[in-house]
Design a protein around this motif. Structure first.
Motif, PDB file in Angstrom:
ATOM      1  N   SER A  88      -6.102   3.484  -1.831  1.00 40.43           N
ATOM      2  CA  SER A  88      -5.009   4.033  -1.018  1.00 40.43           C
ATOM      3  C   SER A  88      -5.097   5.555  -0.890  1.00 40.43           C
ATOM      4  O   SER A  88      -4.246   6.171  -0.277  1.00 40.43           O
ATOM      5  CB  SER A  88      -3.670   3.647  -1.644  1.00 40.43           C
ATOM      6  N   VAL A 114       1.980   1.676  -3.575  1.00 40.69           N
ATOM      7  CA  VAL A 114       0.892   2.248  -4.380  1.00 40.69           C
ATOM      8  C   VAL A 114       0.789   3.742  -4.103  1.00 40.69           C
ATOM      9  O   VAL A 114       0.655   4.560  -5.014  1.00 40.69           O
ATOM     10  CB  VAL A 114      -0.450   1.546  -4.057  1.00 40.69           C
ATOM     11  N   ARG A 115       0.896   4.104  -2.839  1.00 39.80           N
ATOM     12  CA  ARG A 115       0.774   5.525  -2.488  1.00 39.80           C
ATOM     13  C   ARG A 115       1.947   6.335  -3.033  1.00 39.80           C
ATOM     14  O   ARG A 115       1.792   7.511  -3.350  1.00 39.80           O
ATOM     15  CB  ARG A 115       0.665   5.679  -0.963  1.00 39.80           C
ATOM     16  N   ASP A 134       0.831  -1.209   0.000  1.00 34.19           N
ATOM     17  CA  ASP A 134       0.000   0.000   0.000  1.00 34.19           C
ATOM     18  C   ASP A 134       0.866   1.260   0.000  1.00 34.19           C
ATOM     19  O   ASP A 134       0.498   2.259  -0.607  1.00 34.19           O
ATOM     20  CB  ASP A 134      -0.997  -0.001   1.168  1.00 34.19           C
TER      21      ASP A 134
END
Ligand code: ATP
Ligand code: MG
Lengths: 235, 513
Positions: free
Chosen positions: A103, A74-75, A71
């Protein structure tokens, strides 16, 4: 922007990546081609932290990714449209797109990106309330890409977006990839369809059983003897 | 036959089963329920031209249901009671009276629902909720008035409803099949038992407050949700079910055996705790008792046998549980559960942390069973390991599946149906059948061996588990998504058809590569 240095990934005792080094520069479309089982999917999964490399480093804008959770990655700006268009079949198209923004928490930005995705894929707009599992294969692929865009990535990973699609749709998908790139997103494209991939890519890498065997600009690779023989089916 | 009459008959037939068992004024409660139920059912089948039509329709459906109840009253009073050898408790006039009350109440309830369902969305929801709340609040007083004596049973049924709501998080939302959920119920109950009894030396004259302990019990149960959830993380489907089944067996056994606890320092062997005499932590088979009751200003001390405060406490716990769970479902975590259940791989590439999401499902589910366990321990005032065996896990799972995985209303309804049948209707049926056998059947059998056989083999309470099994099998065949399914879950069960269409569409568009 992204750099892999001697990345080695294992599934148990089986070594899938035997030391991959590659680079993706800001604004490029880079393609990774190779036959079945070469390790293309594994490479993308390793970049996103879904598989962990046993050795090697992955740098994204200077930051090491090997130990970061997915995550966070992804961020940081790397999202993926996974192989086999894994949409959430029982969620509607709209819910799928919203999951892509999981996210994020900026409501306005998410709404903007939803618009953008729907402008890229007008077919999805007509089907917002439809269950994703009932979309056609091509529409599901559009949804998977649209969903990945909802994370507002700076680097978009696409795993075989043309798999199983009719030639016309393949053309359309690649057109969209160019469009996404022109809007400012860097793309790392994994493909079996080497001809199309190399035609849109700035640069390409050829992967063979876990190793990079060739690396050049798209047009050069298209002309290269090895690629023509092994991946374009010419003699 | 008009739809109003048809739905009235369906609702009335269900109600009549209960009236046949209980007779007397049970028709009052069932009239209210059947009338409202018939009208709600009717509304889902009919498009109303205007409000008056809805009121008349609802009242008709209710009245039809009520008439069936009236017939049931007569059969019970004039036919079953004499068969069972009990004096006709009430004069014929009062049977008619009880039946007529049922008809009137059912018609009124139907009309009220009819008036509400034609409102705009918001007042409609508030109105139906208002009716429900009114019934829930009135029920124990009504029960007292008409001397049915259902309240204690309803309280224990509602404990299970809390448990079912908790398990629904794990199974319905996150899609993780947990066959050992009773373990967390046990952990919540034992935490409460230890803290609210003299068992571990807490001063009985100044016991801890129940209102503190219930939160501790929930937290401890939640913590064990994490601890027991962790080893199951890599497992899926069948394997997960088997491991949770194991935990469900282990936990009561541990409680059964923690009777001689001694803690020694590992290296030197010096005794640290329980030196003079090994500590009896859980009381073994005999369990823990007494466990103290809650105290509230105005209400005072809760007491065994005085059910009103307990009833409202468990209703409050359920209300809180429903509130928290519906918040949870629409939260980020709730969306992560749905995505994970749909496709773990895709969910993880969206940046959903699968490990965390799964663990939180176990922990949240366990937390609510902690509430249930705390209430249970204090209400019964005694706990034994035998109360938390495998059949409890199975019953709770049945409640979730019968009502509809992932749907709060469905789970509550499923829970009520299963537990009311198990705790109230089946025992009553058993008594009734036994009485009828003793008075009317056995005297007519001459052969003593035959007599013995009939007397021992005809006992409905023996068929309890068989009935559960049958219900589940039938549900799975006829309506696998449950009585009131979650919209998305319904799609899952019927996707064979939808999936086939999608494939055809794909192939049509992509002829050959
Ligand atoms: N989960 C897994 N467990 C064990 N081995 C795996 C796993 N996933 C992939 N592999 C192996 O790793 C190697 C690389 O697989 P990968 O999926 O990365 O190939 P690919 O290049 O994406 O192939 P394709 O074009 O067929 O998608 C293969 O030999 C494969 O069998
Ligand atoms: Mg692949």
């Amino acid at each position: 922007m992204l750099e892999l240095r001697d990345v080695q990934t294992y599934y148990g005792n089986i070594q899938a990546l035997k030391g991959i080094s590659l680079k993706v520069n800001q604004g490029e479309v880079v393609t990774l081609i190779g036959s079945n089982g070469a390790g293309k999917t594994t490479t993308l999964r390793t970049i996103q932290g879904l598989n962990r490399p046993r050795y090697g480093t992955i740098l994204f804008e200077g930051k090491a990714l090997e130990t970061l959770p997915t995550d966070t990655i992804v961020r940081l700006g790397i999202s993926q449209s996974p192989e086999g268009r894994l949409v959430f079949p029982r969620m509607t198209v709209r819910e799928n797109l919203e999951m892509g923004a999981f996210s994020r928490s900026d409501k306005e930005g998410i709404a903007q990106d939803m618009e953008r995705a729907l402008n890229l894929f007008p077919r999805l707009r007509e089907r917002l309330a439809q269950k994703a599992g009932t979309l056609s294969g091509g529409e599901q692929q559009m949804l998977a890409i649209g969903r990945a865009l909802m994370a507002r990535p700076r680097l978009l990973l696409l795993d075989e977006p043309s798999m199983g699609l009719a030639p016309m749709l393949v053309e359309q998908i690649f057109q969209t990839v160019i469009e996404i790139n022109e809007q400012g997103t860097t793309v790392l494209l994994v493909e079996q369809n080497a001809r199309m991939a190399l035609a849109v890519a700035d640069r390409g890498y050829v992967l063979q059983t876990g190793r990079i065997v060739l690396e050049d600009t798209g047009p050069n690779l298209l002309r290269s003897e090895t690629v023509r023989k092994a991946y374009l089916g010419e003699h | 036959m008009s739809p109003a009459v048809r739905t009235g008959i369906s609702a009335g037939l269900l109600a009549v089963v209960v009236v046949l068992l209980f007779g007397n004024l049970s028709g009052v409660v069932l009239g209210l329920l059947a009338g409202a139920g018939a009208a709600i059912l009717l509304d889902s089948r009919v498009e109303w031209p205007n409000r008056n039509a809805a009121i008349v329709g609802g009242a008709t459906a209710g009245a039809v249901a009520g008439l069936l109840i009236l017939v049931g009253q007569f059969i019970h009073d004039l036919f079953l009671m004499p068969l069972a050898g009990q004096p006709v408790a009430t004069a014929p006039g009062s049977t008619l009276q009880a039946g007529l009350i049922a008809v009137v109440l059912a018609a009124l309830a139907g009309a009220a629902v009819g008036a509400i369902v034609t409102q705009a969305e918001r007042p409609r929801q508030l109105g139906l909720l208002g009716l429900l709340v009114a019934f829930v609040i009135l029920f124990p007083f009504l029960d007292q008035q008409i001397q049915l004596g259902w309240t204690p049973t309803v309280i224990s049924v509602l404990i299970y409803v809390v448990l079912a709501l908790g398990l629904n998080i794990v199974v319905g939302y996150a899609g993780l099949l947990d066959l050992g959920y009773a373990a967390f119920f046990a952990i919540g109950a034992y935490t409460t038992g230890l803290l609210l009894s003299p068992q571990i030396g807490i001063n009985w004259d100044h016991p801890l407050s129940f209102w503190l302990v219930i939160w501790i019990a929930a937290a401890v149960a939640g913590l064990f949700g994490l601890i027991l959830g962790a080893p199951t993380l890599p497992l899926r489907g069948d394997y997960l079910a088997i491991v949770t089944l194991g935990f469900g067996e282990i936990v009561p056994i541990v409680f059964r055996n923690l009777t001689r606890v001694e803690i020694k320092e590992p290296f030197t062997g010096t005794c640290l705790i329980g030196c003079d005499k090994a500590i009896n932590l859980t009381g073994g088979e005999a369990g823990i008792n007494p466990i103290s009751h809650p105290w509230l200003p105005l209400v005072g001390q809760f007491r065994t046998g005085q059910d009103l405060p307990w009833y409202f406490l468990i209703v409050a716990i359920i209300a809180l549980t429903i509130f928290l769970i519906s918040r949870l479902r629409n939260s980020r975590l709730g969306r992560a559960w749905t995505a994970m259940r749909e496709d773990e791989l895709a969910a993880s590439s969206m940046g959903i942390d699968i490990v965390r999401t799964k663990l939180l499902a176990f922990a949240m589910g366990a937390t609510f069973s902690g509430f249930g366990g705390a209430f249970f321990a204090s209400y019964i005032s005694a706990i034994f390991p035998g109360v938390f065996d495998f059949s409890v896990s199975v019953i709770i799972l049945c409640m979730v599946i019968l009502g509809g995985l992932g749907n709060i209303t469905g789970v509550i309804l499923g829970g009520l149906i299963i537990m009311m049948s198990d705790r109230l209707f089946l025992p009553q049926l058993a008594t009734l059948v036994k009485n009828i056998l003793n008075t009317s059947v056995l005297p007519t059998i001459a052969d003593p061996a035959m007599k013995d056989f009939v007397a021992t083999s005809v006992d409905p309470s023996q068929f309890r588990l068989l009935l559960f099994g049958l219900t589940l099998v039938i549900m799975m065949l006829v309506r696998p998504e449950g009585l009131i399914p979650n919209v998305r879950r319904r799609a899952e069960f019927h996707e064979a058809e939808a999936g086939a269409e999608a494939t055809v569409a794909t192939e049509a568009k992509a002829p050959a590569k």
